[in-house]
Design a protein around this motif. Sequence first.
Motif, PDB file in Angstrom:
ATOM      1  N   VAL A  88       0.843  -1.205   0.000  1.00 39.17           N
ATOM      2  CA  VAL A  88       0.000   0.000   0.000  1.00 39.17           C
ATOM      3  C   VAL A  88       0.876   1.252   0.000  1.00 39.17           C
ATOM      4  N   GLN A  89       1.896   1.261   0.849  1.00 42.71           N
ATOM      5  CA  GLN A  89       2.764   2.440   0.935  1.00 42.71           C
ATOM      6  C   GLN A  89       3.579   2.635  -0.353  1.00 42.71           C
ATOM      7  N   LEU A  91       2.574   1.740  -3.341  1.00 41.13           N
ATOM      8  CA  LEU A  91       1.639   2.227  -4.361  1.00 41.13           C
ATOM      9  C   LEU A  91       1.245   3.681  -4.105  1.00 41.13           C
ATOM     10  N   LYS A  92       1.164   4.056  -2.844  1.00 41.88           N
ATOM     11  CA  LYS A  92       0.883   5.466  -2.531  1.00 41.88           C
ATOM     12  C   LYS A  92       2.023   6.360  -3.029  1.00 41.88           C
ATOM     13  N   LEU A  95       1.636   6.799  -6.636  1.00 49.27           N
ATOM     14  CA  LEU A  95       0.593   7.803  -6.891  1.00 49.27           C
ATOM     15  C   LEU A  95       1.152   9.207  -6.774  1.00 49.27           C
ATOM     16  N   PHE A 116      -7.438  -4.270  -0.789  1.00 52.49           N
ATOM     17  CA  PHE A 116      -6.990  -2.876  -0.850  1.00 52.49           C
ATOM     18  C   PHE A 116      -5.661  -2.644  -1.541  1.00 52.49           C
ATOM     19  N   HIS A 119      -6.555  -2.243  -5.129  1.00 54.08           N
ATOM     20  CA  HIS A 119      -7.315  -1.006  -5.296  1.00 54.08           C
ATOM     21  C   HIS A 119      -6.370   0.174  -5.531  1.00 54.08           C
ATOM     22  N   TYR A 120      -5.263   0.217  -4.787  1.00 57.11           N
ATOM     23  CA  TYR A 120      -4.296   1.294  -4.977  1.00 57.11           C
ATOM     24  C   TYR A 120      -3.575   1.162  -6.317  1.00 57.11           C
ATOM     25  N   GLN A 123      -5.721   2.597  -8.903  1.00 58.22           N
ATOM     26  CA  GLN A 123      -5.698   4.055  -8.805  1.00 58.22           C
ATOM     27  C   GLN A 123      -4.438   4.637  -9.441  1.00 58.22           C
ATOM     28  N   SER A 148     -12.697  -0.434  -6.151  1.00 56.82           N
ATOM     29  CA  SER A 148     -11.921  -0.562  -7.391  1.00 56.82           C
ATOM     30  C   SER A 148     -12.787  -0.277  -8.606  1.00 56.82           C
TER      31      SER A 148
END
Length: 753
Positions: A88-89, A91-92, A95, A116, A119-120, A123, A148
């Motif tokens: 997640v981090q 992928l953030k 972003l 999740f 989902h990232y 995004q 998503s």
Amino acid sequence: MGSLQLFSSNFSQASLPNSTTANYAQNPSWASLKTNRFSLKTSGGHQSGELANVHLVYLSKQNKLEDAHEFLLEMDRNQIHVSPQSYVQLLKACLRLKSVDIGKLLRRRLKNLSGFPVHYLIQVFCDCGCLSDAQEVFDEMVERTLTSGTLLISAYADRGMSVEALENFQKVRDSNFRLKASVFLSVLKSFVGSSHLEVGKQIHCQVIKAGFNNNVAIDTAICNMYVKCRQLEPAEMYFSRMLEKNTVSWTTMMVGYTLVDCHEDALNCFSRMVCQNFDLDEFVFSISLKACAALSDHKMGEQIHGWIVKLGMETEVSAGTPLVDFYVKCQDMESACRAFEKISEPNDVSWSAILSGYSQVGEFEKCVKCFKSLRIEGVLLNECIFTSIFQVCSAFADLSFGSQAHGDAIKRALVSQPRGESAMITMYAKCGRLDYALQMFQSIDEPDTIAWTAIICGFAYHGNALEALKFFKEMQDSGVGANAVTFVAVFTACSHAGLVQEAKQYLERMSSKYGVEPNLGHYNCMVDVYSRAGLLKEALHLIKTMPFEPDAMSWKSLLGGCTIHKDNNIGKDAAEKLLHLDPKDTAAYILLFNLHASSGNWEESARVRKLMAERELTKEVGCSWISVKGKIHRFVVGDQHHDQTEEIYSKLEELNFSSKGDEFLTEDDGVSIIGTARRKQSLVHSEKLAIAFGLISTQPNCPILVFKNLRACRDCHEFCKYVSMATGRTIVVRDSNRFHHFTSGECSCGDYW
């Protein structure tokens, strides 16, 4: 207690009173947060895995994506599990940095995952514009999520890809999720035209079934859907039934009214918002000012300006720019400049508006000067700015600067399609380079109506009627529809070539064959065709029988024909009607003067002159200009202010000597108003001065290109024919009506202009 004992034993030897320096060499290598020192070869497997994930998260939060990726590979080599939170981090960070490359590398690792982290990933691809990758990830998900799906629908909707948005909406529905308001909001914003109306109605029904019909955001989105589909009646009905309205709801209705040209209704919405104390923002002001401009309601626009000042938004670019645009469209450049100066940080749209204003009111030099300063200062330019400059160069006939602007626009990738391309076609055609205009047209893959019209206009104004009509036929064969302006170009071509029957057929078939309703302008064009061809009775009959009330241009076209063909009876009637409609039109007096003079009626001619003097009307001063080595040289009648005046007049006398007794020196159509003095004045017409300067300032093999603000007189026309024959030079003159190409003593107009 065991853990406390362990903690105590680890520090039993670290006696603070006896320690003077810290020995960091005793720390394990994996405790360092530097990538190049972090080693995963430790004995504590579980502890090492946790620390490795902590370090990976740290690198991600510091936006050190390359280091993070290298460390991720090291974790793989040591068979350390990467936690979902670490993904997640990562992928953030992708972003934040718009790093689609790292996103694609991570995609391979997340193939068998769901939830999740994926989902990232979707995004990341959506935000970076890689919708095909986002779609593949969504389709490959073991367990799709509502979030998503919503992300993907919204991304497609933002890019106007309504079909793809609907397909994914259906996939989300088929997954048996309990749909949230955000899903409906995403799919509704993808409907942008009347073709989506039926689907939009179905979504509306589903909104009601889902129980979201009293949600202000959903209600506004539904209202917006009807507005974009040009269905104002259901939009109004739905808007009136909304239990709660906000600023966005009102703005939506105002946009709807402006789309269907109901500008008064849009302003009524604004008034109601003010009365009901709704918040006013830059969008409300922008739409309101657009409506004021369409209605030419200067007073209401000034009141809205007052609201902007009252709210302290005058210096903000979002409110100041619409103000500039409003005043420009109302041709109030003084107020536009004041509003522009108030903007603290004008952007490219602000500059575009003010440049467009200068262009529209004929302040061409200010427009060019402003554009040059923008380039020097490095201000961000946009497509509209370059389009305005192309239009200025068209009006100003500045080929040199226009070519430079063209190159600059290509370099910056700021040639707008289709407006910018069409503006360049017009620019090159009006600057006398029809060959460049044709090249520009041929470079367009799929010319639209504006581009076709521009090239047809180009050939028409250069007197090449057959080529203009050939392009019109090709336009029809290509399936591109004509518009009202296209037919003005077609009639102009027919008028300049005396193609009376062809013009008559086009007028008769405009509506039935081409789907364009003829307006007064088109009938006036036909009057001009008849008048130039000497068919004055037919022209008068058309004026009396056409389905429009004749205006000043109707009678002016007829009077011009009467002057050319010396018909006093019809001419006097046309002049009377024209002066009744527009008593301050100097062109009408000049045409009437020439009509009387051509018949030797000096008393009537003198009466017209006297009437002009009494009404303080003066003939526009003739001005001609020529560009040599990138510099514009202007001349007026009898001009003696040029640095090379002596050489210019010497050249004219040389030409005069070599042409004594030739036809080009005969008085204008046999009319002698003041005898020899008239001939001397004719000798120094601005057009002749510009041509003489061109002869002494350019290479012998170069064509001479001259521009004139008035219609070329017959004497100057004969002069140009003679010069082209005597010197072997090609002379090109653009007067207020058309282009004349003189070669070997002949003119492209065939002496018909």
